[in-house]
Motif scaffolding. Structure first.
Motif, mmCIF file in Angstrom:
data_model
loop_
_atom_site.group_PDB
_atom_site.id
_atom_site.type_symbol
_atom_site.label_atom_id
_atom_site.label_comp_id
_atom_site.label_asym_id
_atom_site.label_seq_id
_atom_site.Cartn_x
_atom_site.Cartn_y
_atom_site.Cartn_z
ATOM 1 N N HIS A 74 31.005 52.372 -0.466
ATOM 2 C CA HIS A 74 31.609 51.057 -0.243
ATOM 3 C C HIS A 74 31.428 50.577 1.183
ATOM 4 N N THR A 75 31.164 51.480 2.117
ATOM 5 C CA THR A 75 30.938 51.058 3.511
ATOM 6 C C THR A 75 29.532 50.548 3.706
ATOM 7 N N ASN A 76 28.620 50.922 2.805
ATOM 8 C CA ASN A 76 27.224 50.484 2.891
ATOM 9 C C ASN A 76 26.648 50.406 1.484
ATOM 10 N N PRO A 77 27.083 49.419 0.679
ATOM 11 C CA PRO A 77 26.652 49.388 -0.724
ATOM 12 C C PRO A 77 25.141 49.248 -0.901
ATOM 13 N N LYS A 78 24.471 48.636 0.061
ATOM 14 C CA LYS A 78 23.016 48.508 -0.060
ATOM 15 C C LYS A 78 22.348 49.867 -0.190
ATOM 16 N N ALA A 79 22.871 50.826 0.512
ATOM 17 C CA ALA A 79 22.281 52.174 0.470
ATOM 18 C C ALA A 79 22.329 52.766 -0.921
ATOM 19 N N SER A 80 23.355 52.404 -1.694
ATOM 20 C CA SER A 80 23.494 52.928 -3.051
ATOM 21 C C SER A 80 22.811 52.066 -4.099
ATOM 22 N N LEU A 81 22.829 50.740 -3.880
ATOM 23 C CA LEU A 81 22.418 49.825 -4.939
ATOM 24 C C LEU A 81 20.990 49.321 -4.812
#
Length: 241
Positions: free
Chosen positions: A233-240
């Motif tokens: 949630h602190t860096n959603p781009k990294a996951s999505l």
């Protein structure tokens, strides 16, 4: 613009797909408690289940439209069901429009399998489904209500089911012999809503039988996009992305 730019940071997601190709029994399969809907529920987040059912169609017409429905594409087609015969097996004298001779029916099934192979859908991803048995007394009432005579016979439908099974053997595809399986329970009437089409119980039976054949083909498919608890949630781009 900002959203478009954000989306450009990740590769396009292409959902694999299962294509259901058939007549009315397929077209109706996404209705409440339908077998197609049950399959789609099992495969949510793993692949799309695409309904290409065409009510009233026989294999003579189906083989002509198949190349307009399934082509080589970026989306991966992981399975195709071919489910015809209920209309092909209509009695020629009483229903000449839908009737297809037995030998032509088998040839049409083979033609569709050969076409699918030509667009890189191999035999192991094709499942033929035979027509279900016909409850003549109930279907006759449907015919009489329309001013027609009984235009199908269960024994004739069985001949088409046997031909479908033989085509699968000849071509190396999987097959679901619905006609035989449903009659293992001598009173198969509960599987049918009007003598021809599937009831809720019949839809459930077909869904279970089909899944037993599809599960091994699709078990390796991963869930698409991470489970929400796994998103950073602190860096959603990294996951999505």
């Amino acid at each position: 613009m900002a959203l478009a730019e954000a989306g450009a940071g990740g590769r396009l997601l292409r959902w694999p797909r299962v294509v259901l190709f058939g007549d009315s029994i397929t077209e109706f399969s996404f209705q409440e408690n339908g077998w197609g809907a049950a399959l789609a529920e099992r495969l949510v987040r793993k692949c799309d289940v695409v309904n290409r059912g065409l009510s009233g169609y026989n294999t003579r017409w189906a083989k002509l439209v198949l190349p307009r429905l399934i082509t080589k594409s970026a989306e991966s087609t992981v399975a195709v069901t071919i489910f015809f015969g209920a209309n092909d097996s209509a009695l020629k004298d009483l229903n000449p429009k839908q009737h297809v001779p037995l030998e032509e029916y088998a040839a049409n099934l083979k033609s569709m399998i050969h076409y699918l192979k030509s667009v890189d859908i191999t035999e192991d991803r094709i499942i033929l489904i035979t027509p279900p048995p016909l409850q003549e007394s109930v279907w006759e009432k449907e015919c009489l209500a329309k001013g027609d005579q009984l235009n199908r016979r269960n024994a004739t439908t069985g001949e088409y089911a046997h031909a479908c099974v033989q085509v699968a053997r000849d071509c190396g595809t999987d097959v679901l012999d619905l006609w035989t399986l449903m009659q293992k329970n001598q009173d198969f009437s509960s599987y049918l809503s009007d003598g021809l089409h599937l009831s809720t119980k019949g839809n459930s039976f077909l869904a279970a039988q089909l899944w037993s054949r599809l599960e091994k083909k699709l078990s390796a498919l991963p869930s698409l996009l991470p489970y929400w608890r796994d998103v950073d949630h602190t860096n959603p781009k990294a996951s999505l992305l």
